[in-house]
Design a protein around this motif. Sequence first.
Motif, short mmCIF file in Angstrom:
data_model
loop_
_atom_site.label_atom_id
_atom_site.label_comp_id
_atom_site.label_asym_id
_atom_site.label_seq_id
_atom_site.Cartn_x
_atom_site.Cartn_y
_atom_site.Cartn_z
N SER A 8 10.28 2.67 13.37
CA SER A 8 10.37 3.58 12.19
C SER A 8 9.22 4.61 12.35
O SER A 8 8.93 5.45 11.51
CB SER A 8 10.07 2.81 10.93
OG SER A 8 11.22 2.01 10.88
N ASN A 15 7.78 0.09 2.18
CA ASN A 15 8.84 -0.37 2.47
C ASN A 15 10.00 0.49 2.69
O ASN A 15 11.28 0.20 2.55
CB ASN A 15 9.06 -1.42 1.37
CG ASN A 15 10.45 -2.56 2.10
OD1 ASN A 15 10.28 -2.86 3.19
ND2 ASN A 15 11.36 -2.96 1.05
N SER A 69 12.63 0.27 5.43
CA SER A 69 13.95 -0.84 5.34
C SER A 69 15.18 0.10 4.66
O SER A 69 16.31 -0.31 4.72
CB SER A 69 13.50 -1.81 4.28
OG SER A 69 13.43 -1.68 3.12
N LYS A 70 14.86 1.34 4.06
CA LYS A 70 15.77 2.10 3.39
C LYS A 70 16.00 3.18 4.44
O LYS A 70 16.74 4.16 4.15
CB LYS A 70 15.30 2.59 2.23
CG LYS A 70 14.87 1.43 1.13
CD LYS A 70 14.34 2.09 -0.16
CE LYS A 70 14.23 1.15 -1.07
NZ LYS A 70 13.38 0.07 -0.91
#
Length: 203
Positions: free
Chosen positions: A102, A67, A70-71
């Motif tokens: 990404s 994840n 998302s950062k």
Amino acid sequence: IIGITYAIVEHFKVAKLPQSYCIWNAVRHKDEIVYIKEKEKFLLFCATYICKGKGAELCVEAFGLSNLASKGYKLLMIGQQSDTDIINRINEISVKYDLDNSIEFLGFCDDVGSYMAKASAFIMSSDCEGMGRVTIEAMFYGCPVIGRATGGTAEIITHNETGFLFTNVNECAELMVKTCTSDNTAIIKNAHDFVKKNFTVEC
């Protein structure tokens, strides 16, 4: 008979022969050590060819599970896209985790070091790398290595000392998060000391 890692010597079952030797490769000169403390928000995968056996799919799956996208983190993938099936599989995983924006494919690259020096982590996810010259290059360039605990990779990296080792995709994802959210100064220094003693042209 000369193997560039003990893993290769063992693989070919020649370790007990009196004329069998292991000599690690010289990779860089001792003055080519690099350390950039402030890392950029990307992880790096690098292979000459993105093909079966290099573990690109596992790397992308782990990145999705982490994840980190998302950062604001990205996964940069260096290497020629020679295997259509693998690239299609990567695209499927990318869709699954919504990673379209990404993941960047950089193709063949002459200057891998400039990326290694700035990456938050280098991912060595090959099924069973004989040595992994790029793993050692990443250490020279001050990039924490997350490597699969097989072959030459497990021989070169000491877990939690000169880098990190994983055995499955979930562990890889966890280490991605750990590496991106921790101070890795000690790991990088240990890796520098290790490669200076073992992989420089001079030694």
